[in-house]
Design a protein around this motif. Sequence first.
Motif, short mmCIF file in Angstrom:
data_model
loop_
_atom_site.label_atom_id
_atom_site.label_comp_id
_atom_site.label_asym_id
_atom_site.label_seq_id
_atom_site.Cartn_x
_atom_site.Cartn_y
_atom_site.Cartn_z
N UNK A 208 0.85 -1.21 0.00
CA UNK A 208 0.00 0.00 0.00
C UNK A 208 0.88 1.25 0.00
N UNK A 209 1.98 1.20 0.77
CA UNK A 209 2.88 2.35 0.84
C UNK A 209 3.58 2.57 -0.51
N UNK A 210 3.99 1.47 -1.13
CA UNK A 210 4.65 1.58 -2.45
C UNK A 210 3.70 2.19 -3.48
N UNK A 211 2.45 1.78 -3.42
CA UNK A 211 1.48 2.29 -4.39
C UNK A 211 1.24 3.80 -4.19
N UNK A 212 0.99 4.19 -2.94
CA UNK A 212 0.74 5.61 -2.67
C UNK A 212 1.95 6.44 -3.07
N UNK A 213 3.14 5.96 -2.74
CA UNK A 213 4.36 6.71 -3.08
C UNK A 213 4.47 6.91 -4.59
N UNK A 214 4.18 5.85 -5.35
CA UNK A 214 4.30 5.95 -6.81
C UNK A 214 3.30 6.96 -7.38
N UNK A 215 2.05 6.90 -6.90
CA UNK A 215 1.04 7.83 -7.45
C UNK A 215 1.38 9.27 -7.06
N UNK A 216 1.88 9.45 -5.84
CA UNK A 216 2.26 10.81 -5.41
C UNK A 216 3.45 11.31 -6.23
N UNK A 217 4.37 10.41 -6.53
CA UNK A 217 5.52 10.80 -7.36
C UNK A 217 5.04 11.26 -8.75
N UNK A 218 4.17 10.48 -9.35
CA UNK A 218 3.69 10.82 -10.69
C UNK A 218 2.92 12.15 -10.67
N UNK A 219 2.09 12.34 -9.65
CA UNK A 219 1.21 13.51 -9.65
C UNK A 219 1.90 14.78 -9.14
N UNK A 220 2.93 14.65 -8.29
CA UNK A 220 3.59 15.86 -7.77
C UNK A 220 4.96 16.10 -8.41
N UNK A 221 5.57 15.04 -8.96
CA UNK A 221 6.92 15.17 -9.49
C UNK A 221 8.00 15.24 -8.42
N UNK A 222 7.63 15.05 -7.16
CA UNK A 222 8.63 15.14 -6.08
C UNK A 222 9.43 13.84 -5.98
N UNK A 223 10.75 13.97 -6.13
CA UNK A 223 11.60 12.78 -6.09
C UNK A 223 11.53 12.04 -4.75
N UNK A 224 11.23 12.78 -3.69
CA UNK A 224 11.18 12.12 -2.37
C UNK A 224 10.15 10.99 -2.37
#
Length: 575
Positions: free
Chosen positions: A346-362
């Motif tokens: 679940x954490x991996x999924x949320x991180x990936x979608x947030x990366x795609x939508x915000x562009x934040x490398x963190x």
Amino acid sequence: MRRAGAALALLALLSGGADAATIKLNQLGFAPAAAKLAVVPAAAATSFEVVRADGGATVLSGALGAPLRWQPSAETVRLADFSSLSTPGSYRLKVAGAPLSDAFSIGPQAYRVLNAAALRAYYLARAGSAIPASLGGPYARALGHPDDHVLVHASAASPGRPEGSVIASAKGWYDAGDYNKYVVNSGISTYTLLAAYEHFPAYFAAQKVGLPESGNGLPDILNEALWNLDWMLSMQDPADGGVYHKLTNKRFDAFVMPDRPTSGPRYVVQKSTAAALDFSAVMATAARVLAPFEHQLAGEHAGLPARMLAASEAAWKWAEAHPAVVFKNPPDISTGEYGDADLADEREWAAAELYISTGKDSYYAAMHAERTPNSVPSWGQVQGLAWISLAQHMAQLGPAADRKLIASRIDSLAATLAGQWSGSAYKVSLRQSDFIWGSNAVALNQAMMLLQAYRLDARRAYLDAAQSDLDYVLGRNAVGYAFVTGFGTRSPMHPHHRPSAADGVAAPVPGWLVGGAQAGQQDKAECKAAYPSSLPALSYLDDQCSYSTNEVAINWNAPLVYVTAALDVLTGPAK
Ligand code: G3I
Ligand code: 9MR
């Protein structure tokens, strides 16, 4: 709706399921360019013919494949491959010693109508909405479960919202055959619809479903997704970003229409890490999918994409501070649990979608891509959704993202699934161990993963394997059912679905995929009718009692929406 009543397996066969001597094939049909297969009982013959459904003239003949054993049904079968037939029309398969097959058709956009019905099933499952006759036809009904007066359960109490506080948490879809609303299962369901739109926008721009919002400038699939996203947003506690796991009564309602609930007040129950992370992933996805429609989003939806992204990040922060809150039903609550102790995916999924939508490398760093495997998506195993989204956005990702890794994660899982497919007597990617509660959706989620690999590198086997998995749920299975209500020659008539049972209409609400065969038979004690077999692929009962094989659910219909659209597009003339 009438119960099947028949206690004898023989009667069950006569009233519905096909027997072992029957030819099993997709009862709807195929696009002209699609792979086309049927399963034929091994005893029958060594050759087959395809004949016109009207008149019987032979249009193709061929040799059957070698007899092969399929372990999940303990059958020996041969395959008929009539892929070379591409002329539009209606046909049947003819094999000496077996009854003529069900009719099937060949033609473009083979699944348009099915896709619209599968999507419309969500509309008919809306909580907090009446369904007028103008849109629902015989399935019109009164508004149920307004959820404008929901109690905070003891497990969910917080300083700002003590036990017994009242909140509004309206809209959303009923989860399944029951009338409760669960964030975890809403997560994968809503994502899969959003992904269907994100991957095939032109198909869905033209897909008219007949919703109250139709014509408002948003494609219907997004209008429908919004109904559930609005509810999900209300499940977040604005005080801390945490997300309640579910909205439910203490016990399941009886088999009544939604406006006649039987089980007392409804509660929001305990915040959980899984709910926060699934919520975060879906809101990040929705924010970017809805962004181009900023100007159409008016009234309560004005500025929604930005609010969704903020809600997503707030839920992520809550989950970072509460990384291991595993949900378990409190002792006074017995409805669906959607409990899952492994929260890494679940954490991996949320991180990936947030990366795609915000562009934040963190966020990419937080996903730990290099140690994240790929897997077939299910409500409790969602890392595959991260890989699907990363692959979809590959061209736009920043330098932090490892494109080779993304492509190889998708391709290696697809290669495994294609291997299972090509080695299977039924030529499906389902293995014996895939026959679990909701096996039909396992098949379709496998197809969805195969289609991602096909979209990346156009290997024909991946497309053909995905087609086979759809064929499985539409009739090329051991019990010979087209597992979607209202479609095919033999489809479920008695799903474990409260409105279908209580609405007084003989035919069940159409467009729903039922869970499918699996050997658990968890409802055996409550079923008067006997299961025809305990073999995994044959253990299916078209009876209202059978919640373990014949319930419907939003997370099972979503890959049906995805896969039917994908095959219409990818097997069509213009790729
Ligand atoms: O994943 C394991 C697998 O590794 C193992 O080999 C297999 C052996 O039986 O079990 C698998 O777990 C099963 C799991 O589903 C798979 O997703 C469990 O046995 C099975 O009990 C579990 O069933 C879940 C069911 O609720 C009961 O909790 C279903 O996934 C889930 O879809 C279903 O969801 C219900 C909601 O609770 C309430 N609303 C209706 C909805 C649909 O039936
Ligand atoms: O209707 C319920 C269905 O939605 C669930 O998937 C299933 C498993 O949790 O439970 C069903 O409810 C049954 C309950 O578990 C046991 N008593 C009979 C209920 C249905 O008639």
